[in-house]
Each structure stands twice: as C-alpha cells, then as structure tokens.
Design a protein around this motif. Structure first.
Motif: not given
Length: 205
Positions: A121-128, A149-155
C-alpha cells in the motif's frame, strides 16, 4: 461519478493535492512542478480515508484475492495499510526504504513468512522507485509481491517502465489526468491551463 473522479475532487477540496499552473512549486528533488501532492492530509478526514480504504479493498479483492499480508510503505503508506488490513482481517507489516542503523536493524517491521503473498500500500507513485525498493526488500525476505495499490499517480512513463522492468504491477485509485479534468470541472483551474499541466507531465516522463 466514478471513484477516481470523486477521489480526485476530494483531494483537491482538502488541498491534499494543489495545482498552481502559473506559479510552480519546488519539490525536494529541485524539480519545478505545477502540482504538489501530500496525501498524508487524508488522515485528518475520516470520510475520505474510509473512501480510500474501501477503494483499495475493492481493488485487492478483485485483482489480488490470494493476498495474505498487507504491507505499508514507510511512512505515508502505513496508516492506509492499517485501515485496509483491518477491513480485510489480514496481517500487516510496514517496510522502510532502508534498514535501521540501530537495534535489530530491521527494514521490515512486523512478521512476513517466506512464500507469503503480499500487497503493498502506497500513497503516491511518481517515478515508482520508492515502491520498488519496498518490493525488492520483500522479495529478498522471501515474500511474493502481488502488486502495489496506491492513492494517486502522476502516470509518468518512467514509472510504467520501472515497474514493468521490475515485474511489479501497480494500480492507483486516481491519477493526474483525472485530477486535471476534475480541477477544470470544479473551476479550480481554467481550461487554458490544461495544456500547460499535461505538457509538464509529458516532459517529466
């Protein structure tokens, strides 16, 4: 409204995510950005944190029904992992990005057994990269990582590539393009800001 749209709107409303297309933030890394994300703020809003936990549980039940342990990333993923593990009635652990320098020098706190199937469980994915450090530590401990599974990603493209290369799947409840759309619909930003916001994301990819 879909969960990803509603959650994006909620994150904007509580200022867990802020957009400034004409006055960029400076990240710790030095990157200039029109967006600042601090999902820790969701802890202070019971209805939103319940919404996040329920959304994560739904994803896990659908995608990873064999899960045996829920792992939170230190520190921002820890509270969400606790709420998710409680709803699923599963053991929880948390994982630092590196081992402690004292005591038992643990990187993984809690108990995970060799061969157990884990969802991170992660809060944010930027570069990963931070999520993948956690996945690596769990694999080295003998666990099987089913996914993140994360809340938000910059894609970001670089995140997709990093996860693909590591052989780790990730799913987020909402993401940057959805957030930008909801920001326009909510009149948080203007339509003319959209191109700048998406161009920044594409350049960062």
């Amino acid at each position: 409204m879909t969960l990803e749209g509603k959650l994006a709107k909620d994150l904007l409303a509580i200022q867990a995510v802020a957009l400034r297309p004409n006055d960029y933030f400076t990240w710790t890394s030095g990157i200039k950005s029109p967006i600042y994300c601090d999902n820790r703020i969701t802890m202070s809003y019971p209805s939103i944190r319940r919404e996040i936990a329920a959304g994560m549980v739904e994803v896990i039940k659908e995608k990873y029904p064999a899960v045996e342990v829920i792992a939170g990333t230190a520190t921002a993923g820890i509270p969400h992992a606790a709420w998710v593990s409680e709803l699923l009635d599963l053991p929880m652990i948390y994982v630092r990005d590196s081992a402690k320098k004292h005591g038992k020098t643990n990187q993984i706190e809690g108990r995970v057994l060799e061969g157990q199937k884990v969802v991170i469980i992660e809060d944010l994915i930027s570069t990963g990269l931070s999520s993948l450090k956690v996945a690596k530590a769990l694999r080295e401990a003998g666990a099987e990582v089913l996914g993140v599974v994360a809340i938000f990603s910059y894609e970001l493209t670089k995140a997709h590539e990093a996860f693909s290369q590591a052989g780790v799947e990730y799913i987020t409840l909402t993401n940057y393009p959805v957030l930008v759309k909801e920001a326009v619909d909510s009149e948080y930003i203007h339509q003319e800001d959209v191109e700048k916001l998406l161009e920044w994301r594409n350049q960062l990819s």
